[in-house]
Design a protein around this motif. Structure first.
Motif: not given
Length: 230
Positions: A167-170, A186-189
């Motif tokens: 389970i990834g961060a956040n 989702p990764i920050a853009a």
């Protein structure tokens, strides 16, 4: 020929089982945290303090000494900022890295060799939903063995996270996760700044004054009539 019966091994006492669990916890801290280089450092790790107090409070909780169990859990929270309800079931070799703001609810089940990073929440979906469940039913997640929960991961409700899932961060999880799956937020853009062009002066507003109409200020001709005095 008479044979001498083999002596049976003594059953390990609760104290022995607890001691074995804590020894495993210390070894786990040294194996999974490269910054820890001695057993003394492992003892001072917040994960060890939280696990040791929880294992003790859980034992007391299962013997129906709920107030004492709560006191131990509160002491753990004050010292480590890790909140684990005495009713939660934690497996062997659980590792809580950093630990700050980790929350594990009463009916949560955490399997062996699970790693949790800081700010992980294993919580419920709210008392207003829990009130509709049958008495004694689980309200919190079940995390199977070898799962990794990244910092800020939130798992809510009586869902199951399958073995060796990540389970990834956040990430927010409210449904069952299959074994070996990866749940990533989702990764920050990244937005690059615009390339500046040649310097130009800003356009000034038109400061031309409007044409003013001056009213005619000429004094009107006054007629003077003289009157003779008799």
């Amino acid at each position: 020929m008479r044979t001498t019966p083999r002596p049976t091994e003594p059953r390990p006492t609760t104290a022995h089982r607890l001691t074995d669990l804590l020894r495993e916890d210390l070894r786990t801290i040294r194996e999974r945290d490269p910054s820890v280089r001695s057993t003394t450092e492992a003892v001072l790790h917040p994960s060890f303090t939280a696990l040791a107090l929880h294992r003790l409070s859980h034992l007391v909780h299962t013997r129906d000494h709920r107030t004492l169990a709560r006191l131990l859990a509160t002491a753990s929270r004050l010292v480590t900022q890790i909140e684990i309800h005495p009713g939660a079931q934690l497996g062997r070799r659980v590792f809580i890295d950093h630990g700050s703001s980790v929350v594990i609810g009463e009916t949560a089940v955490v399997g062996d060799d699970v790693t949790l990073f800081h700010q992980v929440t294993l919580g419920s979906v709210g008392w207003w939903h829990d009130a509709e469940r049958p008495p004694g039913s689980p309200r919190h997640p079940t995390v199977e063995a070898d799962v990794i929960l990244g910092c800020g991961a939130t798992v809510l409700g009586p869902v199951t996270v399958g073995r060796a899932a990540v389970i990834g961060a956040n990430a927010l999880v409210v449904k069952d996760v299959p074994s070996g799956a990866r749940v990533l937020s989702p990764i920050a853009a990244v937005q690059l700044p615009a390339v500046p062009g040649p310097a130009t002066l800003p356009q000034l507003p038109d400061l031309t004054l409007p044409e003013l109409t001056v009213p005619d200020l000429a004094v009107p001709h006054l007629a003077v009539h003289s009157r003779s005095i008799a």
